[in-house]
Design a protein around this motif. Sequence first.
Motif, PDB file in Angstrom:
ATOM      1  N   GLU A  30     -16.110 -81.115  80.921  1.00 26.92           N
ATOM      2  CA  GLU A  30     -17.179 -81.330  79.946  1.00 26.92           C
ATOM      3  C   GLU A  30     -17.692 -82.757  80.089  1.00 26.92           C
ATOM      4  O   GLU A  30     -16.923 -83.710  80.007  1.00 26.92           O
ATOM      5  CB  GLU A  30     -16.677 -81.103  78.521  1.00 26.92           C
ATOM      6  CG  GLU A  30     -17.756 -81.315  77.472  1.00 26.92           C
ATOM      7  CD  GLU A  30     -17.259 -81.065  76.066  1.00 26.92           C
ATOM      8  OE1 GLU A  30     -18.027 -81.321  75.109  1.00 26.92           O
ATOM      9  OE2 GLU A  30     -16.093 -80.635  75.911  1.00 26.92           O
ATOM     10  N   MET A  31     -18.990 -82.896  80.323  1.00 29.80           N
ATOM     11  CA  MET A  31     -19.588 -84.208  80.507  1.00 29.80           C
ATOM     12  C   MET A  31     -20.260 -84.687  79.238  1.00 29.80           C
ATOM     13  O   MET A  31     -20.798 -83.883  78.454  1.00 29.80           O
ATOM     14  CB  MET A  31     -20.602 -84.167  81.653  1.00 29.80           C
ATOM     15  CG  MET A  31     -19.981 -83.831  83.003  1.00 29.80           C
ATOM     16  SD  MET A  31     -21.202 -83.802  84.332  1.00 29.80           S
ATOM     17  CE  MET A  31     -22.132 -82.341  83.885  1.00 29.80           C
ATOM     18  N   ALA A  32     -20.235 -85.991  79.024  1.00 28.97           N
ATOM     19  CA  ALA A  32     -20.887 -86.572  77.846  1.00 28.97           C
ATOM     20  C   ALA A  32     -22.388 -86.290  77.874  1.00 28.97           C
ATOM     21  O   ALA A  32     -22.988 -86.180  78.951  1.00 28.97           O
ATOM     22  CB  ALA A  32     -20.639 -88.077  77.808  1.00 28.97           C
ATOM     23  N   ARG A  33     -22.987 -86.185  76.708  1.00 29.28           N
ATOM     24  CA  ARG A  33     -24.406 -85.854  76.605  1.00 29.28           C
ATOM     25  C   ARG A  33     -25.285 -86.838  77.377  1.00 29.28           C
ATOM     26  O   ARG A  33     -26.250 -86.448  78.032  1.00 29.28           O
ATOM     27  CB  ARG A  33     -24.822 -85.824  75.132  1.00 29.28           C
ATOM     28  CG  ARG A  33     -26.311 -85.578  74.904  1.00 29.28           C
ATOM     29  CD  ARG A  33     -26.613 -85.405  73.439  1.00 29.28           C
ATOM     30  NE  ARG A  33     -26.033 -84.170  72.937  1.00 29.28           N
ATOM     31  CZ  ARG A  33     -26.633 -82.976  73.041  1.00 29.28           C
ATOM     32  NH1 ARG A  33     -27.811 -82.873  73.646  1.00 29.28           N
ATOM     33  NH2 ARG A  33     -26.065 -81.905  72.556  1.00 29.28           N
ATOM     34  N   GLU A  34     -24.943 -88.130  77.308  1.00 22.18           N
ATOM     35  CA  GLU A  34     -25.785 -89.128  77.959  1.00 22.18           C
ATOM     36  C   GLU A  34     -25.769 -89.018  79.482  1.00 22.18           C
ATOM     37  O   GLU A  34     -26.657 -89.560  80.160  1.00 22.18           O
ATOM     38  CB  GLU A  34     -25.383 -90.540  77.535  1.00 22.18           C
ATOM     39  CG  GLU A  34     -23.921 -90.872  77.769  1.00 22.18           C
ATOM     40  CD  GLU A  34     -23.066 -90.583  76.545  1.00 22.18           C
ATOM     41  OE1 GLU A  34     -23.433 -89.661  75.787  1.00 22.18           O
ATOM     42  OE2 GLU A  34     -22.049 -91.281  76.343  1.00 22.18           O
ATOM     43  N   ASN A  90     -11.208 -81.791  94.441  1.00 21.27           N
ATOM     44  CA  ASN A  90     -12.237 -82.813  94.241  1.00 21.27           C
ATOM     45  C   ASN A  90     -13.482 -82.140  93.663  1.00 21.27           C
ATOM     46  O   ASN A  90     -13.845 -81.041  94.083  1.00 21.27           O
ATOM     47  CB  ASN A  90     -12.615 -83.487  95.561  1.00 21.27           C
ATOM     48  CG  ASN A  90     -11.478 -84.298  96.149  1.00 21.27           C
ATOM     49  OD1 ASN A  90     -10.669 -84.853  95.428  1.00 21.27           O
ATOM     50  ND2 ASN A  90     -11.404 -84.346  97.468  1.00 21.27           N
ATOM     51  N   TYR A  91     -14.136 -82.826  92.728  1.00 23.20           N
ATOM     52  CA  TYR A  91     -15.368 -82.262  92.194  1.00 23.20           C
ATOM     53  C   TYR A  91     -16.454 -83.326  92.027  1.00 23.20           C
ATOM     54  O   TYR A  91     -17.160 -83.395  91.034  1.00 23.20           O
ATOM     55  CB  TYR A  91     -15.119 -81.547  90.860  1.00 23.20           C
ATOM     56  CG  TYR A  91     -14.347 -82.336  89.829  1.00 23.20           C
ATOM     57  CD1 TYR A  91     -14.995 -83.158  88.907  1.00 23.20           C
ATOM     58  CD2 TYR A  91     -12.967 -82.250  89.768  1.00 23.20           C
ATOM     59  CE1 TYR A  91     -14.289 -83.871  87.965  1.00 23.20           C
ATOM     60  CE2 TYR A  91     -12.250 -82.960  88.827  1.00 23.20           C
ATOM     61  CZ  TYR A  91     -12.923 -83.755  87.921  1.00 23.20           C
ATOM     62  OH  TYR A  91     -12.211 -84.471  86.976  1.00 23.20           O
ATOM     63  N   GLY A  92     -16.618 -84.145  93.044  1.00 27.32           N
ATOM     64  CA  GLY A  92     -17.730 -85.085  93.050  1.00 27.32           C
ATOM     65  C   GLY A  92     -17.421 -86.392  92.362  1.00 27.32           C
ATOM     66  O   GLY A  92     -17.326 -87.438  92.992  1.00 27.32           O
ATOM     67  N   PHE A  93     -17.244 -86.364  91.047  1.00 27.02           N
ATOM     68  CA  PHE A  93     -16.948 -87.593  90.301  1.00 27.02           C
ATOM     69  C   PHE A  93     -15.507 -87.621  89.796  1.00 27.02           C
ATOM     70  O   PHE A  93     -15.156 -88.422  88.929  1.00 27.02           O
ATOM     71  CB  PHE A  93     -17.911 -87.771  89.119  1.00 27.02           C
ATOM     72  CG  PHE A  93     -18.032 -86.561  88.235  1.00 27.02           C
ATOM     73  CD1 PHE A  93     -17.109 -86.320  87.235  1.00 27.02           C
ATOM     74  CD2 PHE A  93     -19.065 -85.664  88.418  1.00 27.02           C
ATOM     75  CE1 PHE A  93     -17.216 -85.214  86.426  1.00 27.02           C
ATOM     76  CE2 PHE A  93     -19.187 -84.544  87.602  1.00 27.02           C
ATOM     77  CZ  PHE A  93     -18.251 -84.319  86.608  1.00 27.02           C
ATOM     78  N   GLY A  94     -14.671 -86.776  90.346  1.00 29.62           N
ATOM     79  CA  GLY A  94     -13.271 -86.771  89.928  1.00 29.62           C
ATOM     80  C   GLY A  94     -12.397 -86.060  90.933  1.00 29.62           C
ATOM     81  O   GLY A  94     -12.871 -85.305  91.789  1.00 29.62           O
ATOM     82  N   ASN A 110     -16.737 -89.202  80.452  1.00 31.65           N
ATOM     83  CA  ASN A 110     -17.775 -89.964  79.752  1.00 31.65           C
ATOM     84  C   ASN A 110     -18.614 -90.837  80.685  1.00 31.65           C
ATOM     85  O   ASN A 110     -19.397 -91.673  80.231  1.00 31.65           O
ATOM     86  CB  ASN A 110     -17.152 -90.836  78.665  1.00 31.65           C
ATOM     87  CG  ASN A 110     -16.223 -91.908  79.241  1.00 31.65           C
ATOM     88  OD1 ASN A 110     -16.138 -92.096  80.452  1.00 31.65           O
ATOM     89  ND2 ASN A 110     -15.517 -92.593  78.367  1.00 31.65           N
ATOM     90  N   GLY A 111     -18.441 -90.643  81.988  1.00 28.44           N
ATOM     91  CA  GLY A 111     -19.182 -91.439  82.953  1.00 28.44           C
ATOM     92  C   GLY A 111     -18.339 -92.523  83.592  1.00 28.44           C
ATOM     93  O   GLY A 111     -18.693 -93.053  84.646  1.00 28.44           O
ATOM     94  N   LYS A 112     -17.233 -92.875  82.948  1.00 27.00           N
ATOM     95  CA  LYS A 112     -16.337 -93.896  83.481  1.00 27.00           C
ATOM     96  C   LYS A 112     -14.899 -93.412  83.587  1.00 27.00           C
ATOM     97  O   LYS A 112     -14.186 -93.753  84.522  1.00 27.00           O
ATOM     98  CB  LYS A 112     -16.385 -95.146  82.596  1.00 27.00           C
ATOM     99  CG  LYS A 112     -17.732 -95.853  82.591  1.00 27.00           C
ATOM    100  CD  LYS A 112     -17.682 -97.111  81.726  1.00 27.00           C
ATOM    101  CE  LYS A 112     -19.022 -97.832  81.717  1.00 27.00           C
ATOM    102  NZ  LYS A 112     -18.982 -99.061  80.868  1.00 27.00           N
TER     103      LYS A 112
END
Length: 348
Positions: A30-34, A90-94, A110-112
Motif C-alpha cells: 500500500e503506497m501513501a496517497r502523495e 524485488n518490486y521496484g522500490f523495495g 511512504n516513499g522513504k
Amino acid sequence: MLSAFFLTISCHHKVINTEVSARKIVIQVEMAREIVYQKPANFVLKDELELEYLPLKATEYSPQWSSVKTKISERKIKWVLYSDIPIQANYGFGRLSIVNPGDSINVRYNGKKSVFAGKGTDKLLIWEEVRGVGERMIQPTRNNLVINSVEDYLAWNEYIDNKLTQQIAILNFYMRRIQPFEYDYFKEVIVSSAEDDRLQAFSVLKSLGKKGKLPNLKPSNLSAIWDSTQYKHWSQWLRSLSDYYGSLNALYQFNQFEVQNRFGFELNSDSFINKEMRGYMYYDNAKRKFKGLLRERLMAYTLYKLPIAKRNVGSPIVQSMLTDYYSQSRFPECKKWIKSLEDKKKEN
C-alpha cells in the motif's frame, strides 16, 4: 555491500512452479496517497507493477528471475504467486530478502520507508534491524573505495569488525524467532558483505602501493597487513562453508589475493605475467582450500572469469584445467554450464 550478496554464479536452478501442490504466497503493498496522486506530478505511476522473484538458493551467476504483474487499485498492489521453496523478491522500490511458502506480507510504503505486517514478517523486521546498524554507524571515509593511506584501510578494518559484531549480536538475540535456515542465510549475507567491504578496501590499498602513491608501503608491508586483517574468525567461518549459495565476490577476490600473497604481492614474476598460469594458480588454490558446493562454484567461476571468458580455450594450460574440472564427479549441473561456455567460445 549487502546488495552485492544476491548476485551469484550458476550451477543449478530449481524452477518455481505454479502447480496445485505448491504453496501460495501473497505480497501486498500500500503506497501513501502523495506517491500515487502527486501535486504537481513528478512522475507518472504506471497502472500496473511487476514483482520479480528468485529461489533463495539460486546459484546462477546471472539468474533468470520469474515475474508477475498486477494492476494498482486504490493505491494498493497485490501479487499472488506460488512456490514450494523460499524465494527473494524485488518490486521496484523495495526488496523482500526472504519470503516463505505460505507467507502473506503486507507492506506500507511512504516513499522513504517500508513498514511490514502480516504472516512471515518477523524475519523481515529482524533483517531491517540488522541492516540499520550500518545506517547508524559513521564510516571512516565516504566509502570503502576512498582509501588514501594505510591508516584509512586499518580504520575501515576496525569499522567492519565493529559493524559485524553488532549485526551478529542482533541476529543471535532473535535466533529463536526465525527458522534455522533463515538464521544461516542472514549470517552468510552479513559476513559475506563485511568481507567484501574489507577486500575492496584492501584492493584499493594494494593498488596505491603498486602505483607508488604510498612510497612507504612495500610488498612485505602489504603482506603483513593482509595476514593481520584477512584471517579473522568470521572470514574463516565463511570460507569453511560447504553448501554456500551466496555471492562469490568476496570469496573469489580472497582466493586471488591469497595466491598473490604467496609471492609477497610481487606480481612481476613470470608466473603472474602469464595470465593463463595465473588463472591456473587461482583454480588450484580454490580446489585445495574449499569444499563442497562452494568449492565447485568457485572453481567454475574461476574458469569463467579467466580462461573461458577471456582466454584461448585451446591452450594447453586451459585444457589442463578443463580436463581436471570435468574429471570430478560431483555437481554435473556446473559441468554442463562450463561446457556450454567452452563450446560457445570455440564457436566464436
